[in-house]
Motif scaffolding. Structure first.
Motif, PDB file in Angstrom:
ATOM      1  N   GLU A 204       0.846  -1.197   0.000  1.00 12.37           N
ATOM      2  CA  GLU A 204       0.000   0.000   0.000  1.00 12.37           C
ATOM      3  C   GLU A 204       0.873   1.235   0.000  1.00 12.37           C
ATOM      4  N   VAL A 205       0.601   2.129  -0.964  1.00 14.04           N
ATOM      5  CA  VAL A 205       1.393   3.357  -1.126  1.00 14.04           C
ATOM      6  C   VAL A 205       0.467   4.547  -0.922  1.00 14.04           C
ATOM      7  N   THR A 206       0.820   5.430   0.021  1.00 15.99           N
ATOM      8  CA  THR A 206       0.001   6.596   0.363  1.00 15.99           C
ATOM      9  C   THR A 206       0.707   7.872  -0.111  1.00 15.99           C
ATOM     10  N   PHE A 207      -0.085   8.788  -0.761  1.00 16.18           N
ATOM     11  CA  PHE A 207       0.445  10.070  -1.240  1.00 16.18           C
ATOM     12  C   PHE A 207      -0.092  11.204  -0.372  1.00 16.18           C
ATOM     13  N   LYS A 208       0.808  12.110   0.025  1.00 10.82           N
ATOM     14  CA  LYS A 208       0.437  13.297   0.797  1.00 10.82           C
ATOM     15  C   LYS A 208       1.137  14.515   0.189  1.00 10.82           C
ATOM     16  N   GLU A 209       0.602  15.686   0.475  1.00 12.00           N
ATOM     17  CA  GLU A 209       1.218  16.910  -0.015  1.00 12.00           C
ATOM     18  C   GLU A 209       2.492  17.207   0.772  1.00 12.00           C
ATOM     19  N   ALA A 210       3.536  17.655   0.041  1.00 14.35           N
ATOM     20  CA  ALA A 210       4.809  17.998   0.669  1.00 14.35           C
ATOM     21  C   ALA A 210       4.996  19.492   0.624  1.00 14.35           C
ATOM     22  N   THR A 211       5.399  20.057   1.744  1.00 12.95           N
ATOM     23  CA  THR A 211       5.661  21.492   1.825  1.00 12.95           C
ATOM     24  C   THR A 211       7.126  21.813   1.509  1.00 12.95           C
ATOM     25  N   ASN A 212       7.967  20.833   1.594  1.00  6.48           N
ATOM     26  CA  ASN A 212       9.398  21.028   1.331  1.00  6.48           C
ATOM     27  C   ASN A 212       9.774  20.248   0.081  1.00  6.48           C
ATOM     28  N   ALA A 213      10.491  20.896  -0.806  1.00  2.61           N
ATOM     29  CA  ALA A 213      10.848  20.250  -2.069  1.00  2.61           C
ATOM     30  C   ALA A 213      11.766  19.052  -1.860  1.00  2.61           C
ATOM     31  N   THR A 214      12.573  19.076  -0.787  1.00  3.60           N
ATOM     32  CA  THR A 214      13.471  17.950  -0.544  1.00  3.60           C
ATOM     33  C   THR A 214      12.716  16.690  -0.134  1.00  3.60           C
ATOM     34  N   GLN A 215      11.452  16.837   0.281  1.00  2.00           N
ATOM     35  CA  GLN A 215      10.664  15.674   0.682  1.00  2.00           C
ATOM     36  C   GLN A 215       9.963  15.006  -0.502  1.00  2.00           C
ATOM     37  N   GLY A 216       9.962  15.669  -1.634  1.00  4.55           N
ATOM     38  CA  GLY A 216       9.226  15.164  -2.776  1.00  4.55           C
ATOM     39  C   GLY A 216       9.854  13.928  -3.387  1.00  4.55           C
ATOM     40  N   ARG A 217       8.979  12.997  -3.807  1.00  4.40           N
ATOM     41  CA  ARG A 217       9.401  11.767  -4.490  1.00  4.40           C
ATOM     42  C   ARG A 217       8.573  11.625  -5.771  1.00  4.40           C
ATOM     43  N   SER A 218       9.171  10.987  -6.791  1.00  5.91           N
ATOM     44  CA  SER A 218       8.484  10.864  -8.079  1.00  5.91           C
ATOM     45  C   SER A 218       8.540   9.468  -8.664  1.00  5.91           C
ATOM     46  N   ALA A 219       9.202   8.501  -7.997  1.00  7.13           N
ATOM     47  CA  ALA A 219       9.295   7.147  -8.543  1.00  7.13           C
ATOM     48  C   ALA A 219       9.476   6.141  -7.407  1.00  7.13           C
ATOM     49  N   MET A 220       9.034   4.909  -7.655  1.00  9.19           N
ATOM     50  CA  MET A 220       9.180   3.811  -6.693  1.00  9.19           C
ATOM     51  C   MET A 220       9.551   2.542  -7.472  1.00  9.19           C
ATOM     52  N   ARG A 221      10.452   1.746  -6.881  1.00  8.60           N
ATOM     53  CA  ARG A 221      10.881   0.498  -7.524  1.00  8.60           C
ATOM     54  C   ARG A 221      10.842  -0.639  -6.511  1.00  8.60           C
ATOM     55  N   ILE A 222      10.320  -1.770  -6.960  1.00  6.95           N
ATOM     56  CA  ILE A 222      10.252  -2.977  -6.129  1.00  6.95           C
ATOM     57  C   ILE A 222      11.164  -4.021  -6.762  1.00  6.95           C
ATOM     58  N   GLU A 223      12.165  -4.497  -6.009  1.00  9.31           N
ATOM     59  CA  GLU A 223      13.127  -5.480  -6.512  1.00  9.31           C
ATOM     60  C   GLU A 223      12.562  -6.891  -6.367  1.00  9.31           C
ATOM     61  N   ARG A 224      13.282  -7.859  -6.925  1.00 15.82           N
ATOM     62  CA  ARG A 224      12.840  -9.263  -6.875  1.00 15.82           C
ATOM     63  C   ARG A 224      12.824  -9.815  -5.458  1.00 15.82           C
ATOM     64  N   ASN A 225      13.668  -9.256  -4.593  1.00 15.22           N
ATOM     65  CA  ASN A 225      13.709  -9.744  -3.215  1.00 15.22           C
ATOM     66  C   ASN A 225      12.685  -9.064  -2.312  1.00 15.22           C
ATOM     67  N   GLY A 226      11.827  -8.186  -2.890  1.00 13.22           N
ATOM     68  CA  GLY A 226      10.773  -7.528  -2.109  1.00 13.22           C
ATOM     69  C   GLY A 226      11.205  -6.204  -1.525  1.00 13.22           C
ATOM     70  N   SER A 227      12.429  -5.732  -1.777  1.00 19.20           N
ATOM     71  CA  SER A 227      12.854  -4.431  -1.247  1.00 19.20           C
ATOM     72  C   SER A 227      12.223  -3.309  -2.076  1.00 19.20           C
ATOM     73  N   VAL A 228      11.759  -2.273  -1.372  1.00 20.83           N
ATOM     74  CA  VAL A 228      11.096  -1.128  -2.006  1.00 20.83           C
ATOM     75  C   VAL A 228      11.963   0.114  -1.812  1.00 20.83           C
ATOM     76  N   PHE A 229      12.271   0.795  -2.925  1.00 18.97           N
ATOM     77  CA  PHE A 229      13.115   2.005  -2.886  1.00 18.97           C
ATOM     78  C   PHE A 229      12.356   3.156  -3.534  1.00 18.97           C
ATOM     79  N   LEU A 230      12.554   4.355  -2.979  1.00 21.55           N
ATOM     80  CA  LEU A 230      11.917   5.575  -3.485  1.00 21.55           C
ATOM     81  C   LEU A 230      12.965   6.513  -4.048  1.00 21.55           C
ATOM     82  N   ASN A 231      12.525   7.303  -5.018  1.00 19.35           N
ATOM     83  CA  ASN A 231      13.407   8.311  -5.615  1.00 19.35           C
ATOM     84  C   ASN A 231      12.615   9.596  -5.834  1.00 19.35           C
TER      85      ASN A 231
END
Length: 231
Positions: A204-231
């Motif tokens: 489950e992925v939840t989106f919220k508004e960010a007030t700081n630009a450094t908090q912003g994310r635009s991509a997500m990747r799920i690897e074969r081992n189940g690890s989830v990374f954000l960018n």
């Protein structure tokens, strides 16, 4: 009796004197022939075969001595050919490799990388979440808690889609590794929070508004081992 003996002696003496006189002209002729043999009347006889090898120039019979090599002058040293320098102690002379018949060395070509294996998000040291995949598949539920519309896309699987504010959508049976991109249509920043759900193989992925630009994310990747990374 004495007169007869005297006559016989006179005839014998006369015969001897006559023989000597007749042989005298032959002696100079023999001497002349011998001198002719020793003195070569034609100097070019040695260059016109056949000729007597015993009279060839430089032979012991001809009396001509071949030239001798001139020794080096005083203070000079005869040139000595250089000797190969042996390898130093502990070193081994290099031996060139022998070519193997029929062996053609080729540079290995890099393995082809498909689009689904090329990550669009650089993994971080610590994953944002970890889930247990089901047969390498994952279900993703996107929850938009903002008032803005969000555009998302599963790279290689779906076209860009829109998610209205205060709504959610579930993407089912996505094969890992999988990459999802998202952005606000009003160009605002998003705080993305992934969390494993109680259902196996679901995220489950939840989106919220960010007030700081450094908090912003635009991509997500799920690897074969189940690890989830954000960018």
């Amino acid at each position: 009796m004495k007169s007869q003996n005297f006559r016989k002696s006179g005839k014998l003496f006369g015969a001897l004197c006559g023989g000597l006189l007749s042989s005298l002209p032959a002696i100079p002729q023999a001497l002349a022939q011998e001198s002719t043999v020793k003195v070569n009347p034609s100097p070019s006889i040695f260059s016109e075969p056949p000729y007597n090898r015993s009279q060839a120039p430089g032979s012991p019979e001809s009396g001509v001595t071949p030239p001798r090599p001139i020794p080096p002058a005083e203070g000079q040293v005869s040139p000595v050919p250089p000797r190969p320098i042996p390898p130093a102690e502990g070193q081994v002379s290099p031996v060139p490799p022998r070519p193997i018949p029929g062996d053609r060395t080729q540079q290995p070509s890099p393995p082809a990388v498909s689009n689904d294996q090329q990550p669009l998000v650089e993994p971080r040291q610590t994953p944002s979440a970890t889930i247990a995949l089901t047969n390498g598949m994952v279900n993703i539920r996107l929850v938009n808690n903002t008032a803005a519309k969000i555009t998302f896309q599963v790279i290689g699987d779906t076209a860009p889609r829109s998610l209205e504010g205060k709504s959610d959508v579930t993407l089912q049976a996505l094969k890992a590794p999988v990459t999802v991109t998202f952005e606000r249509q009003d160009s605002g920043q998003l705080i993305v929070t992934p969390q494993a759900s109680l259902e196996p193989g679901s995220l489950e992925v939840t989106f919220k508004e960010a007030t700081n630009a450094t908090q912003g994310r635009s991509a997500m990747r799920i690897e074969r081992n189940g690890s989830v990374f954000l960018n």
